[in-house]
Structures are given as structure tokens and as C-alpha cells.
Design an enzyme around this catalytic site. Structure first.
Site, PDB file in Angstrom:
ATOM      1  N   GLY A  77      37.445 -27.386   6.114  1.00 15.56           N
ATOM      2  CA  GLY A  77      37.984 -29.258   6.816  1.00 15.56           C
ATOM      3  C   GLY A  77      38.677 -29.454   8.086  1.00 15.56           C
ATOM      4  O   GLY A  77      37.698 -28.397   8.454  1.00 15.56           O
ATOM      5  N   SER A  78      38.961 -30.061   7.938  1.00 11.84           N
ATOM      6  CA  SER A  78      39.374 -31.201   9.829  1.00 11.84           C
ATOM      7  C   SER A  78      39.633 -29.719  10.285  1.00 11.84           C
ATOM      8  O   SER A  78      39.492 -30.859  11.710  1.00 11.84           O
ATOM      9  CB  SER A  78      40.153 -32.010   9.373  1.00 11.84           C
ATOM     10  OG  SER A  78      39.741 -33.090   8.307  1.00 11.84           O
ATOM     11  N   THR A  79      40.102 -28.778  10.172  1.00 11.76           N
ATOM     12  CA  THR A  79      40.406 -27.628  11.393  1.00 11.76           C
ATOM     13  C   THR A  79      39.233 -27.314  12.037  1.00 11.76           C
ATOM     14  O   THR A  79      39.113 -26.497  13.209  1.00 11.76           O
ATOM     15  CB  THR A  79      41.002 -26.416  10.972  1.00 11.76           C
ATOM     16  OG1 THR A  79      40.240 -25.545   9.750  1.00 11.76           O
ATOM     17  CG2 THR A  79      42.455 -26.635  10.260  1.00 11.76           C
ATOM     18  N   PHE A  80      37.635 -27.801  11.588  1.00  6.84           N
ATOM     19  CA  PHE A  80      36.898 -28.038  11.911  1.00  6.84           C
ATOM     20  C   PHE A  80      36.609 -28.848  12.841  1.00  6.84           C
ATOM     21  O   PHE A  80      35.673 -28.301  13.901  1.00  6.84           O
ATOM     22  CB  PHE A  80      35.361 -27.636  10.459  1.00  6.84           C
ATOM     23  CG  PHE A  80      33.920 -27.277  11.379  1.00  6.84           C
ATOM     24  CD1 PHE A  80      33.880 -25.760  11.660  1.00  6.84           C
ATOM     25  CD2 PHE A  80      32.766 -27.811  11.453  1.00  6.84           C
ATOM     26  CE1 PHE A  80      32.735 -25.933  12.139  1.00  6.84           C
ATOM     27  CE2 PHE A  80      32.062 -27.733  11.812  1.00  6.84           C
ATOM     28  CZ  PHE A  80      31.659 -26.517  11.943  1.00  6.84           C
ATOM     29  N   GLU A 359      42.302 -36.613   3.165  1.00  2.00           N
ATOM     30  CA  GLU A 359      40.740 -37.185   3.542  1.00  2.00           C
ATOM     31  C   GLU A 359      39.932 -37.412   1.779  1.00  2.00           C
ATOM     32  O   GLU A 359      40.873 -36.057   1.095  1.00  2.00           O
ATOM     33  CB  GLU A 359      40.004 -35.733   3.962  1.00  2.00           C
ATOM     34  CG  GLU A 359      40.037 -36.409   5.718  1.00  2.00           C
ATOM     35  CD  GLU A 359      39.476 -34.570   5.487  1.00  2.00           C
ATOM     36  OE1 GLU A 359      39.912 -34.204   7.511  1.00  2.00           O
ATOM     37  OE2 GLU A 359      39.328 -34.305   4.955  1.00  2.00           O
TER      38      GLU A 359
END
Length: 362
Positions: A77-80, A359
């Protein structure tokens, strides 16, 4: 769930845990109450055969014995997104003056991808786009990188190979990521878009924390390790692990910019629940379609160029996080490091459960 504490400059794993735990004196008993209740229900169900129950029990045992830090695969997810920012800054396709316009959704190959702000974020700077965890902005960043260069950084940050940590059972996730041929081909447009915000591919926690460390430690991808040294009963050192740099992924300048940008996420952005008084913290929150995730790093000290001394990472159904620590002075290292790791591991786990953003993917 899982939890990792890593020294980002060396790749040394300082602590590692996986849950649900199990009793070493009684490893066959299922400790997770929900799982145990399901097994009890199966056991008392006359339509379930002994073989079916035995298979369910064996699966539950293997699940609780597994070290999720190396055996669990999940969409980051957005940790990427910090990885995407680092790659784009390094390639010069974005800078501090870059702006992005969010209308609340973007259509890729007849597929509408929505932002968490359904009415849109409007015009945003790079720093604000990261603070807002804006999907359309990151799709634009991915497009500027292009599929070939994006895939290069997937490789360079170690997502297509095992980390080589000195423990058994590390999962190979290379089959859970697109091939270069598909990703860069005519059918890869939507894959580039979703990859830009960390979805539709899988990684392991040890891969993610190792890559996140490289984003903030000066750009060095380090080989993680657990065993520092082996000694005999007389105290003689039989072997000693020296830090091993796999490769330099991004420059120190890029890494410094990432550390500064990610501080904005916690200082008023989507990661504000991870803020702890007395510490400078940067990070990244997020979730995929199945699991809420978050990532956080922290520094103690005045210099923006200071690199972290401890990287904290963990998660589960409630979320994941990654954090790093820098003490004021060398004499304070152990005390501050121990206290900061304990404070932030507990605080960030709580924060992961109360993340207020998300998201939407449609």
C-alpha cells in the site's frame, strides 16, 4: 501481526516478533481465541471428518508457528510511496518545486482510480502530495518515471529477490510481482498506476523494512542479519557478522530529501497519530484493499542530515509501521535508543489502529 526493529545503517535486526504467539512448552495448542473457537466448532460438527479436522488443526498450528516477518506476503500500500519518491527524486523527474493536481480520481485504461479525498486535493506541492497520500499525484509520479525505470527501482530496492537474512524460511516473492516484460509492455499501463501507490504486488515485512531503511539511511540497501557473533564457552569469538551493503540505490542527497518530506506526514499529514512529543518523526501511513498499513520513522537531534540509528517496523490487520531513531549524542545512544524503540513501537501500534485516512480503489 509482526514487529521488527532494525539498525538501518548496518541491517542488524535488533528485535523480531510475530503474533499470535504460542507456548513453547505446549506448541501444539492454538492460542488465538478466534482460531481455537473455529477449530472447536469443526471438532463438534458431525459433518466434518477426522481427516478434515486434522488438516484444519495442522494449518492453524503452522500459521501460528510461522515467522510472519519472513513468511507473510502482503500488498505494501502507501508505505511503498517513499520508495517511489526516492526513485523519482534520484532520476530528477520531480523536485521540491513539482506540483500535482488532484480532481479526486483518475482514469487509466478505462479504470477509475479514486483518491481518499473524493472531491480532490486540488493543486499540491510534492511535500503536500506525500502528506495527503494522494493516489493521483503518485500515479503522475509513476508516469514521469516510466515503466522501465520504475521496474529498475523495484529490482534495486530488493523487491524481486530474497534479502538473504541469516534465518530459515524467507519467502520468495518474485512470482508475486509482474515480470518486466508485462510491466513495461502494452498491457502494463494500469499496473504502473497501481504500483505507484503500492498495490497489486506483494512483499514481505523484511523486504519492506530493508527497502525503507535504504530510503532514509543515505541510500544504502543493506543485507539484514540477526546473529551479530558466535562465541564459544570460553568467550572466544568464532564468527562475527560485518555489515554488508548490497548496493547503493539512491544518493545521500535524495535520502536526506526523503527524510525531510516524510517528517511532514507526521507533522500534520496522514500520520499525525504517530506523533510523539520530544521526538522528530517522519513516516508514511496507508492501506491496501485488505489490510491497513502505516510506515513511520523518527529522529532525535537537530540536523536534518542526521541518519537513523533504529528502524522500527511492524503490523498486522490493524496496520504496519517503520520507524528510525537518532540520539542527541553518542553517550545517550543506548538509553535513548531503548526508550524510543519502546515508546514508538507501542505508540505506533496504537496509531495504526486509529488511522483516519484511506485510499479508495474502484
Amino acid at each position: 501481526g509482526f514487529c521488527l526493529v532494525m539498525e538501518p545503517d548496518t541491517g542488524a535486526v535488533l528485535a523480531m516478533a510475530s503474533s499470535p504467539d504460542y507456548d513453547l512448552n505446549d506448541p501444539n495448542s492454538i492460542v488465538d481465541a478466534t482460531q481455537a473457537a473455529k477449530l472447536e466448532e469443526l471438532k463438534n460438527d458431525p459433518t466434518v471428518s477426522e481427516e478434515e479436522y486434522a488438516k484444519a488443526l495442522s494449518d492453524a498450528q503452522l500459521q501460528q508457528w510461522a515467522n510472519k516477518n519472513m513468511r507473510l506476503s502482503y500488498e505494501p500500500g502507501s508505505t511503498f510511496k517513499p520508495v517511489v519518491v526516492a526513485a523519482a527524486l534520484e532520476e530528477g523527474v520531480i523536485d521540491d518545486n513539482s506540483t500535482f493536481y488532484c480532481r479526486g480520481a483518475v482514469t487509466i485504461d478505462n479504470w477509475t482510480i479514486r483518491c481518499s479525498a473524493r472531491s480532490g486535493h486540488g493543486s499540491q506541492s510534492l511535500r503536500k502530495a506525500v502528506m495527503n497520500s494522494c493516489n493521483p499525484a503518485f500515479i503522475a509520479i509513476g508516469n514521469r518515471l516510466g515503466a522501465d525505470r520504475f521496474y529498475d527501482y523495484l529490482e534495486d530496492f530488493g523487491f524481486l529477490e530474497k534479502t538473504g537474512i541469516d534465518m530459515q524460511g524467507e519467502m520468495d516473492t518474485s512470482s508475486l510481482i509482474w515480470s518486466r516484460e508485462f510491466f513495461t509492455g502494452p498491457y502494463g499501463e494500469s499496473s504502473l498506476a497501481t504500483a505507484s501507490f503500492g498495490q497489486r504486488f506483494n512483499v514481505t515485512p523484511i523486504q519492506m523494512i530493508t527497502a525503507a531503511a535504504a530510503v532514509v539511511n543515505g541510500g544504502h540497501l543493506m543485507k539484514p542479519y540477526v546473529v551479530q557473533s558466535v562465541t564459544d564457552q570460553e568467550g572466544n569469538t568464532l564468527s562475527y557478522t560485518e555489515p554488508t551493503e548490497v548496493r547503493q540505490v539512491v544518493s545521500e542527497e535524495t535520502s536526506e530529501r526523503c527524510r525531510t518530506i516524510l517528517e511532514g506526514v507526521v507533522d500534520g499529514g496522514t500520520g499525525k497519530n504517530a506523533r510523539v512529543a520530544g521526538y522528530r518523526i517522519g513516516g508514511k501511513t496507508g492501506h491496501d484493499d485488505h489490510t491497513a498499513v502505516g510506515v513511520c520513522h523518527l529522529r532525535i537531534g537537530a540536523g536534518l542530515a542526521q541518519r537513523p540509528e533504529a528502524e522500527i517496523g511492524g503490523g498486522g490487520h490493524a496496520g504496519t509501521f517503520i520507524g528510525h531513531v537518532r540520539p542527541h549524542a553518542a553517550g545517550q545512544r543506548q538509553d535513548l535508543l531503548q526508550r524510543a524503540v519502546l515508546v514508538h513501537a507501542n505508540r505506533l501500534l496504537d496509531a495504526a489502529q486509529t488511522l483516519g485516512h484511506g485510499e479508495a480503489l474502484r
